[in-house]
Design a protein around this motif. Sequence first.
Motif, PDB file in Angstrom:
ATOM      1  N   UNK A 124       0.859  -1.191   0.000  1.00 10.56           N
ATOM      2  CA  UNK A 124       0.000   0.000   0.000  1.00 10.56           C
ATOM      3  C   UNK A 124       0.891   1.235   0.000  1.00 10.56           C
ATOM      4  N   UNK A 125       1.487   1.557   1.158  1.00  9.75           N
ATOM      5  CA  UNK A 125       2.286   2.787   1.214  1.00  9.75           C
ATOM      6  C   UNK A 125       3.639   2.626   0.531  1.00  9.75           C
ATOM      7  N   UNK A 126       4.150   1.403   0.478  1.00 11.63           N
ATOM      8  CA  UNK A 126       5.386   1.138  -0.259  1.00 11.63           C
ATOM      9  C   UNK A 126       6.668   1.316   0.529  1.00 11.63           C
ATOM     10  N   UNK A 127       6.564   1.755   1.779  1.00  9.29           N
ATOM     11  CA  UNK A 127       7.790   2.050   2.528  1.00  9.29           C
ATOM     12  C   UNK A 127       8.624   0.793   2.784  1.00  9.29           C
ATOM     13  N   UNK A 128       7.960  -0.327   3.041  1.00  5.91           N
ATOM     14  CA  UNK A 128       8.706  -1.564   3.337  1.00  5.91           C
ATOM     15  C   UNK A 128       9.094  -2.314   2.078  1.00  5.91           C
ATOM     16  N   UNK A 129       8.580  -1.869   0.920  1.00 13.20           N
ATOM     17  CA  UNK A 129       8.620  -2.693  -0.297  1.00 13.20           C
ATOM     18  C   UNK A 129      10.031  -2.995  -0.787  1.00 13.20           C
ATOM     19  N   UNK A 130      10.921  -2.002  -0.780  1.00 16.80           N
ATOM     20  CA  UNK A 130      12.271  -2.297  -1.274  1.00 16.80           C
ATOM     21  C   UNK A 130      12.940  -3.341  -0.385  1.00 16.80           C
ATOM     22  N   UNK A 131      12.705  -3.268   0.919  1.00 17.99           N
ATOM     23  CA  UNK A 131      13.247  -4.283   1.827  1.00 17.99           C
ATOM     24  C   UNK A 131      12.588  -5.636   1.594  1.00 17.99           C
ATOM     25  N   UNK A 132      11.274  -5.622   1.371  1.00 18.43           N
ATOM     26  CA  UNK A 132      10.566  -6.887   1.101  1.00 18.43           C
ATOM     27  C   UNK A 132      11.124  -7.545  -0.159  1.00 18.43           C
ATOM     28  N   UNK A 133      11.335  -6.750  -1.202  1.00 19.25           N
ATOM     29  CA  UNK A 133      11.784  -7.314  -2.477  1.00 19.25           C
ATOM     30  C   UNK A 133      13.224  -7.827  -2.353  1.00 19.25           C
ATOM     31  N   UNK A 134      14.107  -7.047  -1.737  1.00 15.01           N
ATOM     32  CA  UNK A 134      15.487  -7.535  -1.543  1.00 15.01           C
ATOM     33  C   UNK A 134      15.497  -8.798  -0.695  1.00 15.01           C
ATOM     34  N   UNK A 135      14.647  -8.833   0.328  1.00 15.51           N
ATOM     35  CA  UNK A 135      14.577 -10.011   1.186  1.00 15.51           C
ATOM     36  C   UNK A 135      14.094 -11.221   0.382  1.00 15.51           C
ATOM     37  N   UNK A 136      13.111 -10.993  -0.481  1.00 14.95           N
ATOM     38  CA  UNK A 136      12.571 -12.093  -1.300  1.00 14.95           C
ATOM     39  C   UNK A 136      13.598 -12.593  -2.311  1.00 14.95           C
ATOM     40  N   UNK A 137      14.432 -11.688  -2.830  1.00 12.85           N
ATOM     41  CA  UNK A 137      15.513 -12.120  -3.725  1.00 12.85           C
ATOM     42  C   UNK A 137      16.446 -13.066  -2.963  1.00 12.85           C
ATOM     43  N   UNK A 138      16.779 -12.684  -1.725  1.00 20.46           N
ATOM     44  CA  UNK A 138      17.617 -13.540  -0.885  1.00 20.46           C
ATOM     45  C   UNK A 138      16.942 -14.862  -0.573  1.00 20.46           C
ATOM     46  N   UNK A 139      15.656 -14.799  -0.282  1.00 25.31           N
ATOM     47  CA  UNK A 139      14.884 -16.005   0.042  1.00 25.31           C
ATOM     48  C   UNK A 139      14.934 -17.009  -1.108  1.00 25.31           C
ATOM     49  N   UNK A 140      14.709 -16.525  -2.327  1.00 25.07           N
ATOM     50  CA  UNK A 140      14.678 -17.429  -3.478  1.00 25.07           C
ATOM     51  C   UNK A 140      16.075 -18.009  -3.730  1.00 25.07           C
ATOM     52  N   UNK A 141      17.118 -17.194  -3.528  1.00 22.17           N
ATOM     53  CA  UNK A 141      18.491 -17.694  -3.699  1.00 22.17           C
ATOM     54  C   UNK A 141      18.809 -18.782  -2.671  1.00 22.17           C
ATOM     55  N   UNK A 142      18.243 -18.646  -1.467  1.00 26.40           N
ATOM     56  CA  UNK A 142      18.493 -19.649  -0.419  1.00 26.40           C
ATOM     57  C   UNK A 142      17.868 -20.994  -0.772  1.00 26.40           C
ATOM     58  N   UNK A 143      16.757 -20.966  -1.504  1.00 23.83           N
ATOM     59  CA  UNK A 143      16.081 -22.182  -1.966  1.00 23.83           C
ATOM     60  C   UNK A 143      15.624 -23.068  -0.802  1.00 23.83           C
ATOM     61  N   UNK A 144      15.156 -22.481   0.273  1.00 22.52           N
ATOM     62  CA  UNK A 144      14.690 -23.255   1.427  1.00 22.52           C
ATOM     63  C   UNK A 144      13.175 -23.225   1.571  1.00 22.52           C
ATOM     64  N   UNK A 145      12.542 -22.182   1.071  1.00 22.36           N
ATOM     65  CA  UNK A 145      11.088 -22.067   1.217  1.00 22.36           C
ATOM     66  C   UNK A 145      10.409 -22.819   0.081  1.00 22.36           C
ATOM     67  N   UNK A 146       9.558 -23.765   0.449  1.00 22.45           N
ATOM     68  CA  UNK A 146       8.880 -24.584  -0.566  1.00 22.45           C
ATOM     69  C   UNK A 146       7.361 -24.397  -0.550  1.00 22.45           C
TER      70      UNK A 146
END
Lengths: 179, 338
Positions: A124-146
């Motif tokens: 909505x407001x977008x303030x957390x979004x850049x952190x969310x997206x960078x975190x998700x990039x890390x998450x996918x690279x980790x390959x642990x969440x299924x």
Amino acid sequence: MVPVAIGIPAQAAAAVQPPADVTESAEVAVSLTINGRLHTLSLDPRTTLLDLLREHLDLTGTKKGCDQGQCGACTILIGGRRINSCLTFAAMYDGAQITTIEGLAANGTLHPLQQAFIDHDAFQCGYCTSGQICSAVGLIAEDRAKNADQIRELMSGNICRCGAYTNIVAAIKQVMGRS
Amino acid sequence: MINFQYARADDVADAVRLIGRNPNAKFIAGGTNLIDLMKMDVERPTTVIDITRLPLEQVEGMPGGGLRVGALVRNTDLAYHPLVEQHYPVLASAIMSGASQQLRNMASTGGNLLQRTRCHYFYDTATGCNKREPGSGCSAVGGHNRMNAILGTSDTCIAVHPSDMCVAMAILEAKVHVSGASGDRVIAFADFHRLPGETPQRDTNLNAGEIVTAVELPPQGFAKNYTYLKIRDRLSYAFALVSVAVGLELDGDIIKEGRFALGGVAHKPWRDPKAEAALRGQPANAATFARAADVLLRDAKGYGRNTFKIELARRGIARALTQAARGTPQSQSSKKVI
């Protein structure tokens, strides 16, 4: 340097001495590669990576939320791993390869996670979004969440004040399904 | 944050030499706790010694079983290490229950051992706290003490050690390897953290000028019958109100060896030989588990807002022992407690 407080007479302000344990700290030479570009700087050792990005390099996509490692708004990638940039001294990362939200798009094309966040209206407001997206990039690279439970658990370091979690998980699932 | 001199150590000997020069120096590795405390002016080091370049990042199998974990191994790397997942799943589970992935990617093994309490008053420099400023009193006794200790407290301090990793290491009977100017030594895990007593400013028995170099895990990992059950105010990314690490060795229905430790209830991971003796040779059933919980909690004392922890711990112990005995450890992603 002792800042002169407004409203205090000049002589009184000049008499203010720093506490005995406060010493002038020498600046530290730091070289960092940020989004593919090498930066060589001389920094006060207290400078966090977050403040370096925002205040020295004008890379303001990385946000300062709590500044104490509790909200995830400042998440960046170092050597591909997600970390909280507020809890770092830049001097410790001399020689590091850093990616911020500004470094994710390639040749004018959004990163798949950036596009997925738009597709799923994952903010909505977008303030957390850049952190969310960078975190998700890390998450996918980790390959642990299924599955969704594991996405939620491994994304719990990113707080969204607007409560867009459902759509954030959907956006991440969309990109995970592709990779 | 006050100014400080930044120094970088090249090896362990260099780190020990640098810290010996200045009693107000601090080592920094992950920085996830120290930088936070420096921002709050709770920690005020005049020199910060960066130890991240020391060669202490290896996890090595030891001859005859066991594992040697370098002090700089990051929490995620330890939890995801194949030998840890296979032989010490209780440790992997405990680590993954703590903090967030970003913090686990930064935090080191040695730093996790040495992290400070999250007691509100320790952080709030406007209030008295004997741990932060000896002699200034304990504001948590009679204050907002929902997160505070029920076991091993003193009149001077009711803070808890916040680590999850350490609760698992307590039942694994890890050994802490340290180096200092007078040489190397090994500290048994039970002797590493201290109770507050009259000196709550000292969290551990690490001496001034010593550095943690490794944590050694003995071969017994309880990989079959274990759990790490963490009970907290929200389901992820919160410190424990009560947590329970369990490792059992069963012979059919009989407990041959049973270890359990609690987090969130004391100034150190709380293990009790008498409570574990109440498990040994007994059938793994609800009556045995309730008896062991009663023994462990016999001297528990609430301070008002945290008194609920006594009953929560009693039920948490019984639940965790049940999970371990059934071979159904607590999942750290699906939050359902079974």
